[in-house]
Design a protein around this motif. Structure first.
Motif, PDB file in Angstrom:
ATOM      1  N   TYR A 168     -41.213  -4.472  48.843  1.00  0.00           N
ATOM      2  CA  TYR A 168     -42.137  -4.139  49.922  1.00  0.00           C
ATOM      3  C   TYR A 168     -41.550  -2.993  50.728  1.00  0.00           C
ATOM      4  N   ARG A 169     -42.431  -2.301  51.411  1.00  0.00           N
ATOM      5  CA  ARG A 169     -42.032  -1.183  52.261  1.00  0.00           C
ATOM      6  C   ARG A 169     -42.236  -1.565  53.719  1.00  0.00           C
ATOM      7  N   ARG A 170     -41.256  -1.230  54.535  1.00  0.00           N
ATOM      8  CA  ARG A 170     -41.353  -1.503  55.968  1.00  0.00           C
ATOM      9  C   ARG A 170     -41.504  -0.181  56.722  1.00  0.00           C
ATOM     10  N   ASP A 171     -42.500  -0.111  57.603  1.00  0.00           N
ATOM     11  CA  ASP A 171     -42.720   1.054  58.447  1.00  0.00           C
ATOM     12  C   ASP A 171     -42.919   0.593  59.884  1.00  0.00           C
ATOM     13  N   SER A 172     -42.584   1.459  60.820  1.00  0.00           N
ATOM     14  CA  SER A 172     -42.840   1.153  62.223  1.00  0.00           C
ATOM     15  C   SER A 172     -43.092   2.437  62.983  1.00  0.00           C
ATOM     16  N   SER A 173     -43.806   2.325  64.092  1.00  0.00           N
ATOM     17  CA  SER A 173     -44.088   3.495  64.927  1.00  0.00           C
ATOM     18  C   SER A 173     -44.308   3.059  66.370  1.00  0.00           C
ATOM     19  N   ARG A 174     -44.001   3.967  67.292  1.00  0.00           N
ATOM     20  CA  ARG A 174     -44.157   3.687  68.721  1.00  0.00           C
ATOM     21  C   ARG A 174     -45.453   4.306  69.239  1.00  0.00           C
ATOM     22  N   HIS A 175     -46.050   3.615  70.214  1.00  0.00           N
ATOM     23  CA  HIS A 175     -47.300   4.073  70.812  1.00  0.00           C
ATOM     24  C   HIS A 175     -47.330   3.696  72.291  1.00  0.00           C
TER      25      HIS A 175
ATOM     26  N   SER B  32     -38.831   3.806  58.005  1.00  0.00           N
ATOM     27  CA  SER B  32     -39.356   3.370  56.720  1.00  0.00           C
ATOM     28  C   SER B  32     -38.208   2.913  55.848  1.00  0.00           C
ATOM     29  N   ALA B  33     -38.432   1.801  55.147  1.00  0.00           N
ATOM     30  CA  ALA B  33     -37.411   1.293  54.233  1.00  0.00           C
ATOM     31  C   ALA B  33     -38.091   0.467  53.159  1.00  0.00           C
ATOM     32  N   THR B  34     -37.478   0.401  51.990  1.00  0.00           N
ATOM     33  CA  THR B  34     -37.991  -0.415  50.903  1.00  0.00           C
ATOM     34  C   THR B  34     -36.987  -1.518  50.622  1.00  0.00           C
ATOM     35  N   ASN B  35     -37.480  -2.744  50.504  1.00  0.00           N
ATOM     36  CA  ASN B  35     -36.607  -3.893  50.307  1.00  0.00           C
ATOM     37  C   ASN B  35     -37.136  -4.751  49.174  1.00  0.00           C
TER      38      ASN B  35
ATOM     39  N   VAL C 159     -43.095  -3.163  80.531  1.00  0.00           N
ATOM     40  CA  VAL C 159     -42.666  -2.321  81.647  1.00  0.00           C
ATOM     41  C   VAL C 159     -42.985  -0.857  81.352  1.00  0.00           C
ATOM     42  N   GLU C 160     -42.649  -0.402  80.143  1.00  0.00           N
ATOM     43  CA  GLU C 160     -42.853   0.996  79.784  1.00  0.00           C
ATOM     44  C   GLU C 160     -44.236   1.253  79.185  1.00  0.00           C
ATOM     45  N   GLN C 161     -45.022   0.195  78.976  1.00  0.00           N
ATOM     46  CA  GLN C 161     -46.360   0.296  78.386  1.00  0.00           C
ATOM     47  C   GLN C 161     -46.283   0.908  76.982  1.00  0.00           C
ATOM     48  N   ILE C 162     -45.312   0.437  76.215  1.00  0.00           N
ATOM     49  CA  ILE C 162     -45.089   0.906  74.859  1.00  0.00           C
ATOM     50  C   ILE C 162     -45.263  -0.263  73.892  1.00  0.00           C
ATOM     51  N   LEU C 163     -45.969  -0.019  72.808  1.00  0.00           N
ATOM     52  CA  LEU C 163     -46.006  -0.999  71.722  1.00  0.00           C
ATOM     53  C   LEU C 163     -45.406  -0.364  70.484  1.00  0.00           C
ATOM     54  N   VAL C 164     -44.811  -1.200  69.658  1.00  0.00           N
ATOM     55  CA  VAL C 164     -44.298  -0.761  68.369  1.00  0.00           C
ATOM     56  C   VAL C 164     -45.083  -1.493  67.293  1.00  0.00           C
ATOM     57  N   SER C 165     -45.716  -0.717  66.415  1.00  0.00           N
ATOM     58  CA  SER C 165     -46.477  -1.275  65.304  1.00  0.00           C
ATOM     59  C   SER C 165     -45.562  -1.418  64.096  1.00  0.00           C
ATOM     60  N   HIS C 166     -45.493  -2.638  63.544  1.00  0.00           N
ATOM     61  CA  HIS C 166     -44.641  -2.928  62.389  1.00  0.00           C
ATOM     62  C   HIS C 166     -45.526  -3.247  61.189  1.00  0.00           C
ATOM     63  N   HIS C 167     -45.200  -2.665  60.037  1.00  0.00           N
ATOM     64  CA  HIS C 167     -45.970  -2.876  58.811  1.00  0.00           C
ATOM     65  C   HIS C 167     -45.026  -3.246  57.670  1.00  0.00           C
ATOM     66  N   PHE C 168     -45.372  -4.304  56.958  1.00  0.00           N
ATOM     67  CA  PHE C 168     -44.681  -4.672  55.724  1.00  0.00           C
ATOM     68  C   PHE C 168     -45.737  -4.628  54.618  1.00  0.00           C
ATOM     69  N   THR C 169     -45.592  -3.679  53.697  1.00  0.00           N
ATOM     70  CA  THR C 169     -46.610  -3.437  52.686  1.00  0.00           C
ATOM     71  C   THR C 169     -46.023  -3.634  51.306  1.00  0.00           C
ATOM     72  N   SER C 170     -46.710  -4.414  50.470  1.00  0.00           N
ATOM     73  CA  SER C 170     -46.237  -4.645  49.103  1.00  0.00           C
ATOM     74  C   SER C 170     -46.182  -3.332  48.341  1.00  0.00           C
ATOM     75  N   ASP C 171     -45.114  -3.108  47.636  1.00  0.00           N
ATOM     76  CA  ASP C 171     -44.943  -1.881  46.874  1.00  0.00           C
ATOM     77  C   ASP C 171     -46.014  -1.779  45.798  1.00  0.00           C
ATOM     78  N   GLY C 172     -46.676  -0.626  45.746  1.00  0.00           N
ATOM     79  CA  GLY C 172     -47.714  -0.420  44.750  1.00  0.00           C
ATOM     80  C   GLY C 172     -49.078  -0.877  45.189  1.00  0.00           C
ATOM     81  N   LEU C 173     -49.144  -1.526  46.371  1.00  0.00           N
ATOM     82  CA  LEU C 173     -50.418  -1.959  46.915  1.00  0.00           C
ATOM     83  C   LEU C 173     -50.618  -1.267  48.246  1.00  0.00           C
ATOM     84  N   THR C 174     -51.821  -1.332  48.782  1.00  0.00           N
ATOM     85  CA  THR C 174     -52.129  -0.601  50.002  1.00  0.00           C
ATOM     86  C   THR C 174     -52.581  -1.543  51.089  1.00  0.00           C
TER      87      THR C 174
END
Length: 266
Positions: free
Chosen positions: A213-220, A203-206, A175-190
């Motif tokens: 791993y690190r979790r990041d997200s962003s809106r677009h 951003s959070a580390t778990n 409806v709002e034409q918004i996407l949220v990008s979610h990333h789960f990245t292993s700590d120490g790796l790219t």
């Protein structure tokens, strides 16, 4: 100030390390050739220049480059690579910030127009590009095609990378034409794959059974090629060319992204 989310210092400091594939010669070579040919003998202005992934090597190819960047942290990383006299950068948003002079090329790469979260702001980005262009100059955008055709009924998420070191998926508000990008990245790796150029809002580390791993997200705000063409017309620009990649592959129904070039009438 626009609705764009700001890069943090931590995100800016690790950006280059996490985008090594996008900074490789295989990726940058065709990008730089494409942009340098459009710039011809004129100056180039990069909206959202970031850490200078494209702007710095484009300048090394002989194109005078100026940048606009919202995040002071990203600009600080760029400044470690090149001084202000060689590549000036103005802190501000790409929809309203004005820098002196005219340019033969304004460009905006790696899906970054989606950081503007409203249609009005994206229209103003086109107007700002037109404001800076000399007659006959070009505005270039690199943008993915929204992958909505991969959404079965009732599903709201589409994965774009599933690998040992990175899991990435997008969720959609149709409806709002918004996407949220979610990333789960292993700590120490790219991560070497990303639908969008930024992931800054959370951003959070778990800890997990496989390690940290690190979790990041962003809106677009995603947009279709035809919508961008209308924005360009509002800004007084005309579509000159649309291809599927920096190598000039024809843009077709199944293309996952496009490189679009609009021209300011002479």
């Amino acid at each position: 100030m626009t609705s764009s989310e700001l890069w943090t210092r931590a995100t800016a400091d690790r950006y280059d390390a996490e985008e090594t594939e996008m900074s490789s010669a295989a990726v940058l070579g065709p990008t730089l050739t494409f942009l340098a040919e459009l710039a011809e003998d004129g100056r180039a202005l990069e909206f959202a220049i970031g850490t200078g992934r494209v702007g710095v090597p484009l300048r090394e190819r002989g194109v005078p480059v100026t940048g606009i960047e919202l995040s002071e942290h990203m600009a600080a990383v760029l400044r470690r690579k090149v001084d202000a006299d060689a590549l000036p950068v103005t802190i501000g948003d790409m929809a309203t910030t004005v820098v002196p002079g005219e340019f033969s090329l304004v460009y905006l790469v790696y899906n970054t127009i989606t950081n503007l979260l409203t249609q009005d702001e994206q229209v103003e980005c086109f107007r700002n590009a037109a404001r800076h262009l000399a007659p006959g100059g070009r505005f270039v955008i690199e943008l993915g095609v929204p992958p909505l055709r991969f959404l079965p009924p009732g599903q709201v998420a589409v994965p774009f990378d599933v690998s040992e070191r990175h899991l990435g998926f997008d969720t959609f508000d149709l409806v709002e034409q918004i996407l949220v990008s979610h990333h789960f990245t292993s700590d120490g790796l790219t991560s070497d794959s990303s639908t969008n150029g930024s992931c800054t809002s959370a951003s959070a580390t778990n800890d997990s059974a496989g390690g940290r791993y690190r979790r990041d997200s962003s809106r677009h705000r995603y947009a279709w090629p035809a919508e961008l063409d209308l924005m360009a017309r509002i800004a007084g620009l005309e579509l000159e060319r649309r291809v599927a990649d920096w190598d000039g592959t024809p843009f077709v129904q199944d293309s996952s992204k496009h490189i679009s070039v609009w021209r300011k009438p002479a």
